[in-house]
Design an enzyme around this catalytic site. Structure first.
Site, PDB file in Angstrom:
ATOM      1  N   HIS A   1       1.007  -0.922  -0.349  1.00 30.45           N
ATOM      2  CA  HIS A   1       0.146   0.249  -0.266  1.00 30.45           C
ATOM      3  C   HIS A   1       0.778   1.316   0.275  1.00 30.45           C
ATOM      4  CE1 HIS A   1      -3.649  -2.161   1.729  1.00 30.45           C
ATOM      5  NE2 HIS A   1      -2.876  -3.045   0.676  1.00 30.45           N
TER       6      HIS A   1
ATOM      7  N   HIS B   1      -9.465  -1.954  -4.971  1.00 34.64           N
ATOM      8  CA  HIS B   1      -8.304  -2.451  -4.364  1.00 34.64           C
ATOM      9  C   HIS B   1      -7.099  -3.720  -4.579  1.00 34.64           C
ATOM     10  CE1 HIS B   1      -6.120  -2.735  -0.612  1.00 34.64           C
ATOM     11  NE2 HIS B   1      -5.984  -4.141  -0.974  1.00 34.64           N
TER      12      HIS B   1
ATOM     13  N   ASP C   1      -3.700  -3.213  -5.174  1.00 32.30           N
ATOM     14  CA  ASP C   1      -2.037  -3.988  -4.838  1.00 32.30           C
ATOM     15  C   ASP C   1      -1.538  -4.269  -6.501  1.00 32.30           C
ATOM     16  OD1 ASP C   1      -2.892  -4.031  -2.396  1.00 32.30           O
ATOM     17  OD2 ASP C   1      -3.916  -6.274  -2.655  1.00 32.30           O
TER      18      ASP C   1
ATOM     19  N   HIS D   1      -0.170 -10.729  -5.309  1.00 40.28           N
ATOM     20  CA  HIS D   1       0.888 -10.438  -4.966  1.00 40.28           C
ATOM     21  C   HIS D   1       1.993 -11.449  -5.546  1.00 40.28           C
ATOM     22  CE1 HIS D   1      -0.861  -7.640  -2.258  1.00 40.28           C
ATOM     23  NE2 HIS D   1      -0.935  -8.204  -1.532  1.00 40.28           N
TER      24      HIS D   1
END
Length: 305
Positions: free
Chosen positions: A78, A235, A239, A262
């Site tokens: 973030h 979101h 990311d 991720h």
């Protein structure tokens, strides 16, 4: 030109997964420094961890970087997204624990604090990474791909069984303050069943209904509901922005993610840099720099956030 912070900025909060209090200070840094974390609670070994793709190590539910001495910092995505979204390529981030504070679960608190101190231009040319041909990685149904483009574009799709999320897709060119206007305030999200599982396994100890969007079927359990009807996919794009910033320079590329996370985005960067024919360094002209994330970010673009 390269940029850094106008002054130091302090953030105090708790780690999402550790639940431990943490103090983090982002400082200005010289040209060519890049983004580097420094653990102030570590002695006897190297406390500095460069925020780069080849320092990422496998971790559950967040991005974790580690140096050669085993010193690590987690949940960096973030703050990395905030820096990338503002076009900041140089900063020293001192932190007194192993995890970045979660704050409200989005990048908005980081962006707002950095905007208050402003940016400083440095006397050095800005270089970007231009992707020359498509690179793709897959894991099951999840796909992540980079394609040539004149600026960073993010195209993301998700599909969750919970009706509160369901199928969502969004595409954005990340120039002209798009990150600030469209993505920065979108919070991390999870299912109530995931919360129960994580707590049982010693994770998400700092999670609350205020710093994450928690859903259960068709119901949004977090007070106040959603900030955007498609907050979940926004979101995921946030990311991706943070994880792509670990390339070490702005990307001139279109990122396509379908159910990606991720680990897959990091795998994509590793595939990109493993192919010397897939990318080149490019010194940015003023026209090119204007198309990169952070260009055109004005105070007005923060309105109503």
């Amino acid at each position: 030109m390269q940029t850094t912070l106008g002054a130091s900025v302090t953030f105090v909060g708790i780690g999402l997964h550790s639940g431990k209090p943490v103090r983090m200070v982002a400082h200005p840094a010289p040209a060519g420094h890049g983004i580097v974390f420094r653990r102030t609670d570590v002695t006897g070994v190297d406390p500095r961890i460069p925020a780069l793709w080849d320092h990422v190590t496998p971790s559950k539910l967040c991005t974790l970087i580690v140096n050669a001495d085993g010193v690590s910092v987690s949940t960096i995505e973030h703050i990395m997204a905030a820096l990338a979204g503002l076009g900041i390529g140089n900063a020293l981030i001192e932190i007194d624990g192993p995890e970045v504070p979660i704050l409200d679960g989005s990048s908005a608190p980081f962006v707002k604090a950095i905007r208050r101190v402003g940016l400083r231009r440095l006397d050095a040319d800005l270089r970007a990474i231009r992707v020359l041909h498509p690179v793709e990685v897959r894991e099951g149904e999840a796909v992540a791909r980079l394609e040539p483009a004149p600026t960073l574009e993010i195209d993301f799709a998700i599909d969750f069984a919970d009706a509160a999320i369901g199928k969502q897709a969004k595409s954005l060119k990340m120039a002209n303050g798009a990150f600030v206007r469209e993505l920065m305030d979108s919070r991390t999200f999870c299912r109530q069943a995931d919360v129960d599982f994580m707590r049982a396994n010693g994770l998400a100890l700092g999670g609350t209904y205020e710093n994450a969007v928690v859903v259960d079927g068709a119901e949004v359990l977090s007070p106040g509901g959603l900030r955007h009807a498609d907050e979940a996919v926004r979101h995921k794009m946030l990311d991706a922005m943070g994880d792509l910033a670990l390339a070490g320079a702005p990307l001139m590329a279109r990122y396509v993610g379908n159910r990606a996370g991720h680990a897959l985005t990091n795998k994509l960067l590793r595939a990109l840099f493993a192919d010397p024919d897939a990318w080149i360094w490019e010194t940015c002209s003023p026209e090119q720099a204007h198309r990169l994330p952070g260009a055109g970010v004005l105070r007005g673009s923060m309105a109503a956030r």
